[in-house]
Design a protein around this motif. Structure first.
Motif, PDB file in Angstrom:
ATOM      1  N   LEU A   1       9.465  -2.440  26.335  1.00 30.52           N
ATOM      2  CA  LEU A   1       9.903  -2.063  24.982  1.00 30.52           C
ATOM      3  C   LEU A   1       8.780  -1.319  24.243  1.00 30.52           C
ATOM      4  O   LEU A   1       8.984  -0.239  23.688  1.00 30.52           O
ATOM      5  N   TYR A   2       7.569  -1.883  24.270  1.00 30.99           N
ATOM      6  CA  TYR A   2       6.455  -1.268  23.536  1.00 30.99           C
ATOM      7  C   TYR A   2       6.055   0.071  24.164  1.00 30.99           C
ATOM      8  O   TYR A   2       5.695   1.006  23.471  1.00 30.99           O
ATOM      9  N   TRP A   3       6.144   0.115  25.492  1.00 29.74           N
ATOM     10  CA  TRP A   3       5.827   1.366  26.175  1.00 29.74           C
ATOM     11  C   TRP A   3       6.824   2.444  25.717  1.00 29.74           C
ATOM     12  O   TRP A   3       6.458   3.591  25.434  1.00 29.74           O
TER      13      TRP A   3
ATOM     14  N   ILE B   1       5.216  -1.334  10.546  1.00 32.07           N
ATOM     15  CA  ILE B   1       5.777  -2.153   9.456  1.00 32.07           C
ATOM     16  C   ILE B   1       6.415  -3.408  10.063  1.00 32.07           C
ATOM     17  O   ILE B   1       7.190  -3.313  11.009  1.00 32.07           O
ATOM     18  N   CYS B   2       6.092  -4.569   9.493  1.00 35.44           N
ATOM     19  CA  CYS B   2       6.507  -5.876  10.041  1.00 35.44           C
ATOM     20  C   CYS B   2       5.816  -6.062  11.396  1.00 35.44           C
ATOM     21  O   CYS B   2       6.450  -6.289  12.425  1.00 35.44           O
ATOM     22  N   CYS B   3       4.484  -5.970  11.395  1.00 40.08           N
ATOM     23  CA  CYS B   3       3.739  -5.804  12.649  1.00 40.08           C
ATOM     24  C   CYS B   3       3.417  -7.107  13.373  1.00 40.08           C
ATOM     25  O   CYS B   3       2.953  -7.076  14.501  1.00 40.08           O
ATOM     26  N   VAL B   4       3.605  -8.257  12.758  1.00 36.24           N
ATOM     27  CA  VAL B   4       3.211  -9.558  13.336  1.00 36.24           C
ATOM     28  C   VAL B   4       1.760  -9.474  13.837  1.00 36.24           C
ATOM     29  O   VAL B   4       0.885  -9.143  13.052  1.00 36.24           O
ATOM     30  N   THR B   5       1.518  -9.706  15.134  1.00 33.21           N
ATOM     31  CA  THR B   5       0.129  -9.679  15.615  1.00 33.21           C
ATOM     32  C   THR B   5      -0.350  -8.254  15.890  1.00 33.21           C
ATOM     33  O   THR B   5      -1.404  -8.057  16.505  1.00 33.21           O
TER      34      THR B   5
ATOM     35  N   ILE C   1       1.436  -3.726   8.484  1.00 35.49           N
ATOM     36  CA  ILE C   1       1.850  -4.507   7.307  1.00 35.49           C
ATOM     37  C   ILE C   1       2.671  -5.696   7.795  1.00 35.49           C
ATOM     38  O   ILE C   1       3.611  -5.539   8.573  1.00 35.49           O
ATOM     39  N   GLU C   2       2.316  -6.873   7.316  1.00 37.90           N
ATOM     40  CA  GLU C   2       3.017  -8.091   7.747  1.00 37.90           C
ATOM     41  C   GLU C   2       2.935  -9.133   6.630  1.00 37.90           C
ATOM     42  O   GLU C   2       1.943  -9.233   5.917  1.00 37.90           O
ATOM     43  N   LEU C   3       4.004  -9.906   6.538  1.00 43.19           N
ATOM     44  CA  LEU C   3       4.142 -10.879   5.468  1.00 43.19           C
ATOM     45  C   LEU C   3       3.301 -12.144   5.677  1.00 43.19           C
ATOM     46  O   LEU C   3       2.743 -12.711   4.735  1.00 43.19           O
ATOM     47  N   VAL C   4       3.202 -12.595   6.930  1.00 48.94           N
ATOM     48  CA  VAL C   4       2.616 -13.921   7.192  1.00 48.94           C
ATOM     49  C   VAL C   4       1.100 -13.823   7.446  1.00 48.94           C
ATOM     50  O   VAL C   4       0.648 -13.182   8.395  1.00 48.94           O
TER      51      VAL C   4
ATOM     52  N   ARG D   1       4.285  -8.219   1.269  1.00 52.29           N
ATOM     53  CA  ARG D   1       5.659  -7.781   1.509  1.00 52.29           C
ATOM     54  C   ARG D   1       5.648  -6.260   1.604  1.00 52.29           C
ATOM     55  O   ARG D   1       5.080  -5.598   0.723  1.00 52.29           O
ATOM     56  N   ALA D   2       6.267  -5.721   2.637  1.00 48.85           N
ATOM     57  CA  ALA D   2       6.243  -4.267   2.832  1.00 48.85           C
ATOM     58  C   ALA D   2       6.794  -3.550   1.593  1.00 48.85           C
ATOM     59  O   ALA D   2       6.269  -2.518   1.182  1.00 48.85           O
ATOM     60  N   GLU D   3       7.829  -4.114   0.976  1.00 49.17           N
ATOM     61  CA  GLU D   3       8.448  -3.442  -0.179  1.00 49.17           C
ATOM     62  C   GLU D   3       7.489  -3.364  -1.369  1.00 49.17           C
ATOM     63  O   GLU D   3       7.605  -2.498  -2.223  1.00 49.17           O
ATOM     64  N   LYS D   4       6.514  -4.292  -1.412  1.00 51.67           N
ATOM     65  CA  LYS D   4       5.556  -4.296  -2.527  1.00 51.67           C
ATOM     66  C   LYS D   4       4.423  -3.303  -2.277  1.00 51.67           C
ATOM     67  O   LYS D   4       3.957  -2.627  -3.170  1.00 51.67           O
TER      68      LYS D   4
ATOM     69  N   VAL E   1       9.115   0.475  12.800  1.00 51.97           N
ATOM     70  CA  VAL E   1       9.544  -0.753  12.124  1.00 51.97           C
ATOM     71  C   VAL E   1      10.296  -1.634  13.098  1.00 51.97           C
ATOM     72  O   VAL E   1      11.080  -1.158  13.907  1.00 51.97           O
ATOM     73  N   ASN E   2      10.037  -2.918  13.008  1.00 48.03           N
ATOM     74  CA  ASN E   2      10.820  -3.898  13.761  1.00 48.03           C
ATOM     75  C   ASN E   2      11.065  -5.038  12.792  1.00 48.03           C
ATOM     76  O   ASN E   2      10.358  -6.039  12.792  1.00 48.03           O
ATOM     77  N   PRO E   3      12.064  -4.872  11.916  1.00 45.58           N
ATOM     78  CA  PRO E   3      12.237  -5.862  10.858  1.00 45.58           C
ATOM     79  C   PRO E   3      12.860  -7.158  11.364  1.00 45.58           C
ATOM     80  O   PRO E   3      13.400  -7.200  12.469  1.00 45.58           O
TER      81      PRO E   3
HETATM   82  C1  SAM Z   1      11.012  -9.084  14.423  1.00 44.03           C
HETATM   83  S1  SAM Z   1       9.461  -9.503  13.831  1.00 44.03           S
HETATM   84  C2  SAM Z   1       8.488  -8.103  14.222  1.00 44.03           C
HETATM   85  C3  SAM Z   1       8.181  -7.958  15.658  1.00 44.03           C
HETATM   86  C4  SAM Z   1       7.003  -7.087  16.038  1.00 44.03           C
HETATM   87  N1  SAM Z   1       6.927  -5.829  15.319  1.00 44.03           N
HETATM   88  C5  SAM Z   1       7.043  -6.872  17.532  1.00 44.03           C
HETATM   89  O1  SAM Z   1       7.622  -5.918  17.983  1.00 44.03           O
HETATM   90  O2  SAM Z   1       6.573  -7.748  18.254  1.00 44.03           O
HETATM   91  C6  SAM Z   1       9.635  -9.360  12.117  1.00 44.03           C
HETATM   92  C7  SAM Z   1       8.354  -9.639  11.335  1.00 44.03           C
HETATM   93  O3  SAM Z   1       8.559  -9.104  10.039  1.00 44.03           O
HETATM   94  C8  SAM Z   1       7.871  -9.901   9.109  1.00 44.03           C
HETATM   95  N2  SAM Z   1       8.491  -9.632   7.793  1.00 44.03           N
HETATM   96  C9  SAM Z   1       9.689 -10.071   7.349  1.00 44.03           C
HETATM   97  N3  SAM Z   1       9.932  -9.582   6.116  1.00 44.03           N
HETATM   98  C10 SAM Z   1       8.860  -8.810   5.787  1.00 44.03           C
HETATM   99  C11 SAM Z   1       8.524  -8.052   4.638  1.00 44.03           C
HETATM  100  N4  SAM Z   1       9.329  -8.005   3.593  1.00 44.03           N
HETATM  101  N5  SAM Z   1       7.346  -7.392   4.638  1.00 44.03           N
HETATM  102  C12 SAM Z   1       6.503  -7.447   5.712  1.00 44.03           C
HETATM  103  N6  SAM Z   1       6.781  -8.161   6.831  1.00 44.03           N
HETATM  104  C13 SAM Z   1       7.935  -8.835   6.872  1.00 44.03           C
HETATM  105  C14 SAM Z   1       8.089 -11.306   9.612  1.00 44.03           C
HETATM  106  O4  SAM Z   1       7.068 -12.174   9.129  1.00 44.03           O
HETATM  107  C15 SAM Z   1       8.040 -11.117  11.121  1.00 44.03           C
HETATM  108  O5  SAM Z   1       6.753 -11.405  11.600  1.00 44.03           O
END
Ligand code: SAM
Length: 465
Positions: free
Chosen positions: A278-280, A297-301, A318-321, A346-349, A368-370
């Motif tokens: 998938l990443y490739w 966007i929503c990058c997790v690790t 950018i990641e929320l946690v 939060r990405a929207e912020k 993006v992978n929301p």
């Molecule tokens: C499906 S995962 C992303 C997977 C990752 N990009 C990957 O491919 O391995 C969604 C991530 O989005 C983060 N997330 C959810 N809402 C968000 C927001 N409003 N802003 C930033 N990150 C957000 C979550 O914390 C979660 O870690």
């Protein structure tokens, strides 16, 4: 109100309707729900998935036609009956025991024992919920089944009751097993503290720790054992911290040449070998080069961005946690990647401001992978308004749901898309969609699905409430 509460309590105390002896039919029924295509050969499964993607695309196409009042046209090759070309699904390199994370519930089994660890069958609404052991499921690795089996042994010798329904009391709740290709396994046990005092809680933590380090559970050889007190269906680390009872605070995964740190809160694509493909694929679609900035966007690790860091000038994640962003920073530092920055917001912020500050002539590739709820409309708007973004790769595990809304309401209306690529996801499949700016509206879709054995594995993991 009290009368109503009592009525509800009496109702919920009724025995489940379909309890019966433990036999093969329970296991078959569970397999039908968790891995609904298991009776088909893998080749047949891929065909079914392909047809499902085709339908999603057809629905999207007719919606677009309705919005635009014109037929969707493309000069690119088409698949039969579609406005565009749909790539065949890419098979998963691993089709058995591929899950790196499994969430096991605790509840009444088919034999009525309330201390059964497995997956749910039935629904709370129909009061026919049964918890069935899941070691026969093809997508669960043996290691996870072993941890689940020993958790059940532990529960059956514990004097404390399991928490089956929140309002009925009880303590022991679900178990998460997370393992990596390096052979590390993290176990996370969720516990409802009810009215227990701190000293009593300590006794329980000590008992379960002893069971898994020195007792019968030691054969599971857990790298980390975590304990989380949780009064809600699901708690983040911020809401209720994961407490390390024994072992290492993190486990590690090798992926695309990177060593990745994983915390209890971390989201990770559940099929590691599938995730690599998938990443490739994302890398191929993104067209990053030494002049582009990669926005994850929503990058997790940060795996997507970090795996492409060597091909791009800068990675912006950018990641929320908070906790998982720390993992991203650690992973970058450990792997010697310096051209990156991560933001915990939060990405929207943060995105509108961040994008404004990057409008200095450099092209941006956004990935993006929301989460399942899709992208917030402010994020969609910020992406649309940023002229520097010339390619957007949209990865979705649920291409027919909120993704469609994001695409149709937010992105396509801007005539943003020239190129739509659907891809793979949810434990099975994920969907990647790449868009690039183009004056002439056209839709060119490819399906690049990393396919695992069956779909919907996780749909079944909803906790009791
Ligand atoms: C499906 S995962 C992303 C997977 C990752 N990009 C990957 O491919 O391995 C969604 C991530 O989005 C983060 N997330 C959810 N809402 C968000 C927001 N409003 N802003 C930033 N990150 C957000 C979550 O914390 C979660 O870690």
């Amino acid at each position: 109100m009290i009368a109503k509460k009592c009525q509800r309590r009496q109702k919920s105390q009724k025995k489940p309707r379909h309890l019966g002896p433990l036999d093969d039919s329970w296991q078959e029924r569970l397999a039908d729900v968790v891995t609904p295509l298991w009776r088909l050969s893998y080749e047949e499964q891929l065909k079914v998935k392909f047809e499902a993607q085709k339908k999603t695309l057809q629905r999207l196409e007719s919606y677009l036609q309705m919005l635009n009042g014109v037929n969707v046209t493309t000069a690119a090759p088409r698949s039969e009956g579609l406005c565009c070309f749909l790539h065949p699904i890419i098979p998963s390199p691993v089709i058995s025991g591929y899950r790196n994370k499994s969430t096991f519930s605790v509840n009444r089994g088919p034999d009525g024992n309330p201390k059964t660890v497995g997956y749910y069958l039935g629904t709370w609404r129909d009061r026919n919920m049964v918890c069935v052991r899941s070691n026969h499921l093809k997508n669960i690795p043996r290691k996870h089944s072993q941890v689940a089996q020993y958790y059940e042994v532990f529960l059956r010798q514990s004097p404390l009751e399991p928490c089956l329904l929140f309002h009925e009391g009880g303590y022991w709740r679900e178990l998460i097993a997370h393992s990596t290709s390096q052979g590390h396994t993290m176990g996370i046990i969720t516990f409802h503290p009810q009215e227990l005092r701190q000293e009593e809680l300590c006794v329980q933590k000590e008992t379960v720790k002893k069971f898994f380090t020195k007792g019968p559970g030691a054969v599971c050889d857990l790298t980390s054992l975590y304990f989380q007190e949780s009064t809600m269906t699901c708690c983040s680390h911020q809401q209720s911290p994961y407490q390390l009872l024994s072992g290492e605070p993190h486990i590690f995964e090798d992926l695309l040449g990177l060593k990745i740190r994983i915390s209890p809160d971390t989201f990770f694509q559940v099929n590691t070998a599938g995730a690599e493909i998938l990443y490739w694929t994302v890398g191929e679609l993104s067209g990053v080069n030494s002049n582009t900035i990669l926005l994850d966007i929503c990058c997790v690790t940060g795996v997507i961005g970090l795996s492409l860091a060597q091909y791009t000038s800068w990675v912006l994640g950018i990641e929320l946690v908070e906790q998982v962003v720390e993992d991203a920073r650690w992973t970058a530092a450990f792997n010697g990647i310096t051209n990156c920055e991560f933001h915990t917001r939060r990405a929207e912020k943060i995105l509108p401001q961040l994008l404004k500050s990057k409008e200095d002539g450099q092209l941006i590739v956004a990935v993006v992978n929301p989460a399942q709820a899709g992208l917030h409309y402010q994020v969609v708007q910020a992406i649309r308004n940023c002229g520097a973004i010339h390619i957007l790769v949209f990865v979705s595990c649920k291409p027919h749901g909120e993704t469609t809304r994001n695409i149709t309401e937010g992105l396509i209306m801007q005539r943003y898309i020239s190129h739509l690529v659907s891809v793979s996801s949810r434990c099975t499949v994920g969907a990647v969609t790449a868009f690039s700016r183009n004056e002439k509206f056209s839709l060119d879709a490819y399906l690049v699905v990393c396919e695992l054995l069956a779909s919907a594995s996780l749909f079944f993991q909803a906790s009791p409430e």
